[in-house]
Write a protein that holds these residues in place. Sequence first.
Motif, PDB file in Angstrom:
ATOM      1  N   ARG A 219       1.066  -1.412  -0.107  1.00  0.00           N
ATOM      2  CA  ARG A 219       0.007   0.082   0.043  1.00  0.00           C
ATOM      3  C   ARG A 219       0.957   1.311   0.072  1.00  0.00           C
ATOM      4  NH1 ARG A 219      -3.631  -3.000  -1.562  1.00  0.00           N
ATOM      5  NH2 ARG A 219      -5.003  -3.998   0.067  1.00  0.00           N
ATOM      6  N   LEU A 220       0.475   2.364  -0.760  1.00  0.00           N
ATOM      7  CA  LEU A 220       1.487   3.312  -0.854  1.00  0.00           C
ATOM      8  C   LEU A 220       1.546   4.280   0.587  1.00  0.00           C
ATOM      9  CD1 LEU A 220       2.649   5.655  -2.741  1.00  0.00           C
ATOM     10  CD2 LEU A 220       0.437   6.604  -3.206  1.00  0.00           C
ATOM     11  N   GLU A 221       0.603   4.077   1.240  1.00  0.00           N
ATOM     12  CA  GLU A 221       0.878   4.721   2.872  1.00  0.00           C
ATOM     13  C   GLU A 221       1.921   3.806   3.599  1.00  0.00           C
ATOM     14  OE1 GLU A 221      -2.111   5.101   6.232  1.00  0.00           O
ATOM     15  OE2 GLU A 221      -2.764   6.273   4.644  1.00  0.00           O
ATOM     16  N   ALA A 222       1.958   2.494   3.429  1.00  0.00           N
ATOM     17  CA  ALA A 222       2.829   1.767   3.965  1.00  0.00           C
ATOM     18  C   ALA A 222       4.254   1.828   3.521  1.00  0.00           C
ATOM     19  CB  ALA A 222       2.231   0.351   3.888  1.00  0.00           C
ATOM     20  N   LEU A 223       4.307   2.036   2.195  1.00  0.00           N
ATOM     21  CA  LEU A 223       5.401   2.244   1.563  1.00  0.00           C
ATOM     22  C   LEU A 223       6.067   3.680   2.138  1.00  0.00           C
ATOM     23  CD1 LEU A 223       7.840   1.587  -0.445  1.00  0.00           C
ATOM     24  CD2 LEU A 223       6.345   2.531  -2.279  1.00  0.00           C
ATOM     25  N   ARG A 224       5.178   4.470   2.071  1.00  0.00           N
ATOM     26  CA  ARG A 224       5.695   6.035   2.602  1.00  0.00           C
ATOM     27  C   ARG A 224       6.515   5.954   4.095  1.00  0.00           C
ATOM     28  NH1 ARG A 224       1.227   8.856  -0.151  1.00  0.00           N
ATOM     29  NH2 ARG A 224       2.100   9.459  -1.807  1.00  0.00           N
ATOM     30  N   ASP A 225       5.504   5.087   4.796  1.00  0.00           N
ATOM     31  CA  ASP A 225       6.227   4.892   6.230  1.00  0.00           C
ATOM     32  C   ASP A 225       7.249   4.596   6.247  1.00  0.00           C
ATOM     33  OD1 ASP A 225       3.692   6.387   7.056  1.00  0.00           O
ATOM     34  OD2 ASP A 225       2.723   4.454   7.497  1.00  0.00           O
ATOM     35  N   ALA A 226       7.619   3.427   5.482  1.00  0.00           N
ATOM     36  CA  ALA A 226       8.781   2.659   5.540  1.00  0.00           C
ATOM     37  C   ALA A 226       9.869   3.536   4.830  1.00  0.00           C
ATOM     38  CB  ALA A 226       8.545   1.122   4.866  1.00  0.00           C
ATOM     39  N   LEU A 227       9.566   4.056   3.900  1.00  0.00           N
ATOM     40  CA  LEU A 227      10.790   5.046   3.184  1.00  0.00           C
ATOM     41  C   LEU A 227      11.065   6.017   4.324  1.00  0.00           C
ATOM     42  CD1 LEU A 227       9.720   5.260  -0.461  1.00  0.00           C
ATOM     43  CD2 LEU A 227      11.465   4.131   0.425  1.00  0.00           C
ATOM     44  N   SER A 228      10.141   6.595   4.935  1.00  0.00           N
ATOM     45  CA  SER A 228      10.300   7.789   5.967  1.00  0.00           C
ATOM     46  C   SER A 228      11.141   7.394   7.017  1.00  0.00           C
ATOM     47  CB  SER A 228       9.084   8.250   6.407  1.00  0.00           C
ATOM     48  OG  SER A 228       8.586   8.994   5.527  1.00  0.00           O
ATOM     49  N   LYS A 229      10.711   5.927   7.404  1.00  0.00           N
ATOM     50  CA  LYS A 229      11.700   5.393   8.570  1.00  0.00           C
ATOM     51  C   LYS A 229      13.050   5.097   8.005  1.00  0.00           C
ATOM     52  CE  LYS A 229       9.626   2.391  11.527  1.00  0.00           C
ATOM     53  NZ  LYS A 229       9.268   1.223  12.128  1.00  0.00           N
ATOM     54  N   ALA A 230      13.308   4.402   6.935  1.00  0.00           N
ATOM     55  CA  ALA A 230      14.720   4.314   6.604  1.00  0.00           C
ATOM     56  C   ALA A 230      15.500   5.432   6.294  1.00  0.00           C
ATOM     57  CB  ALA A 230      14.462   3.233   5.208  1.00  0.00           C
ATOM     58  N   THR A 231      14.692   6.471   5.509  1.00  0.00           N
ATOM     59  CA  THR A 231      15.769   7.650   5.206  1.00  0.00           C
ATOM     60  C   THR A 231      15.737   8.731   6.224  1.00  0.00           C
ATOM     61  OG1 THR A 231      13.958   8.666   4.139  1.00  0.00           O
ATOM     62  CG2 THR A 231      15.258   6.974   2.790  1.00  0.00           C
ATOM     63  N   GLY A 232      14.449   8.862   7.047  1.00  0.00           N
ATOM     64  CA  GLY A 232      14.784   9.922   7.876  1.00  0.00           C
ATOM     65  C   GLY A 232      14.096  11.252   7.596  1.00  0.00           C
ATOM     66  N   ARG A 233      13.667  10.808   6.040  1.00  0.00           N
ATOM     67  CA  ARG A 233      12.909  11.987   5.436  1.00  0.00           C
ATOM     68  C   ARG A 233      11.433  11.850   5.631  1.00  0.00           C
ATOM     69  NH1 ARG A 233      15.373  11.571  -0.253  1.00  0.00           N
ATOM     70  NH2 ARG A 233      13.616  13.015  -0.713  1.00  0.00           N
ATOM     71  N   THR A 234      10.525  12.870   5.340  1.00  0.00           N
ATOM     72  CA  THR A 234       9.069  12.747   5.591  1.00  0.00           C
ATOM     73  C   THR A 234       8.512  12.958   4.003  1.00  0.00           C
ATOM     74  OG1 THR A 234       9.278  14.036   7.774  1.00  0.00           O
ATOM     75  CG2 THR A 234       7.152  13.889   6.486  1.00  0.00           C
ATOM     76  N   PHE A 235       7.868  11.987   3.572  1.00  0.00           N
ATOM     77  CA  PHE A 235       7.051  11.783   2.631  1.00  0.00           C
ATOM     78  C   PHE A 235       5.614  12.205   2.568  1.00  0.00           C
ATOM     79  CE2 PHE A 235      10.834   9.328   2.178  1.00  0.00           C
ATOM     80  CZ  PHE A 235      11.165   9.556   0.874  1.00  0.00           C
ATOM     81  N   VAL A 236       5.349  13.476   2.316  1.00  0.00           N
ATOM     82  CA  VAL A 236       3.855  14.006   2.684  1.00  0.00           C
ATOM     83  C   VAL A 236       3.072  13.961   1.590  1.00  0.00           C
ATOM     84  CG1 VAL A 236       4.729  15.009   4.708  1.00  0.00           C
ATOM     85  CG2 VAL A 236       4.659  16.266   2.512  1.00  0.00           C
ATOM     86  N   GLN A 237       3.120  13.586   0.206  1.00  0.00           N
ATOM     87  CA  GLN A 237       2.148  13.623  -0.819  1.00  0.00           C
ATOM     88  C   GLN A 237       0.981  13.008  -0.529  1.00  0.00           C
ATOM     89  OE1 GLN A 237       3.257  15.034  -3.804  1.00  0.00           O
ATOM     90  NE2 GLN A 237       1.628  14.677  -5.017  1.00  0.00           N
ATOM     91  N   PRO A 238       0.027  13.774  -0.752  1.00  0.00           N
ATOM     92  CA  PRO A 238      -1.422  13.479  -0.434  1.00  0.00           C
ATOM     93  C   PRO A 238      -1.900  12.044  -1.338  1.00  0.00           C
ATOM     94  CG  PRO A 238      -1.621  15.290  -1.334  1.00  0.00           C
ATOM     95  CD  PRO A 238      -0.298  15.096  -1.042  1.00  0.00           C
ATOM     96  N   LEU A 239      -2.516  11.251  -0.441  1.00  0.00           N
ATOM     97  CA  LEU A 239      -2.961   9.858  -1.402  1.00  0.00           C
ATOM     98  C   LEU A 239      -3.762  10.369  -2.407  1.00  0.00           C
ATOM     99  CD1 LEU A 239      -3.272   7.295   1.556  1.00  0.00           C
ATOM    100  CD2 LEU A 239      -1.512   7.429  -0.181  1.00  0.00           C
ATOM    101  N   ASP A 240      -4.464  11.420  -2.326  1.00  0.00           N
ATOM    102  CA  ASP A 240      -5.512  11.852  -3.391  1.00  0.00           C
ATOM    103  C   ASP A 240      -4.956  12.295  -4.752  1.00  0.00           C
ATOM    104  OD1 ASP A 240      -4.713  14.114  -2.437  1.00  0.00           O
ATOM    105  OD2 ASP A 240      -7.047  14.805  -2.299  1.00  0.00           O
ATOM    106  N   ALA A 241      -3.565  12.311  -4.749  1.00  0.00           N
ATOM    107  CA  ALA A 241      -2.554  12.984  -5.669  1.00  0.00           C
ATOM    108  C   ALA A 241      -2.371  11.538  -6.652  1.00  0.00           C
ATOM    109  CB  ALA A 241      -1.336  13.643  -5.281  1.00  0.00           C
ATOM    110  N   VAL A 242      -2.457  10.350  -6.196  1.00  0.00           N
ATOM    111  CA  VAL A 242      -2.010   9.339  -6.859  1.00  0.00           C
ATOM    112  C   VAL A 242      -3.062   9.324  -7.968  1.00  0.00           C
ATOM    113  CG1 VAL A 242      -1.659   6.691  -6.812  1.00  0.00           C
ATOM    114  CG2 VAL A 242      -0.846   8.322  -4.931  1.00  0.00           C
ATOM    115  N   PRO A 243      -2.665   8.944  -9.115  1.00  0.00           N
ATOM    116  CA  PRO A 243      -3.750   8.622 -10.168  1.00  0.00           C
ATOM    117  C   PRO A 243      -4.402   7.617  -9.978  1.00  0.00           C
ATOM    118  CG  PRO A 243      -1.406   9.085 -11.139  1.00  0.00           C
ATOM    119  CD  PRO A 243      -1.333   8.978  -9.799  1.00  0.00           C
TER     120      PRO A 243
END
Length: 170
Positions: free
Chosen positions: A11-35
Amino acid sequence: GMDGYLAKPVRLEALRDALSKATGRTFVQPLDAVPAPLGSREPEASQKTAAALPSVEHVLAHIRALTSGDDPLAAEILDAYLSTDQRLIADLAHADRCAGAAHKLKAASGTLGAGQIAASASAVEQAAREGNATALEARALATDLRAFRQIVVAVRAQVSEEVPAGRGAA
């Protein structure tokens, strides 16, 4: 990996959480922006193939939404696809490798927003695992994937305006 895992389907949200945790960066793109997934709308009759192909714009928007606009990360994902797709397409022609190749192609094409190709790959995978895959189904999927590769190459060219091809992880 060693620090965690994501269960499939990712799931996109889970991927963002994992990427944020792994990189220390915040990914905040709203889910409604995904085509919307490609399979959520019927292609026009003139656009139908065995599996409808997404447009360059769709894949570009999808990958940028997935990576929160991080073009270096998008480039790495696109490069990973382009470095393995041809071998996996060739493996579709071999009964002993067809299911595994279809499984990997299903995940990879789904990650890039090609929902109908992912669905076709899933059907080939399931049929191969059951011993019912036909060469015709695998060839149709391979044809669609070869056409999809050209779309991915075009997307990579747009992303590469700022990111050199083959850029390694920092």
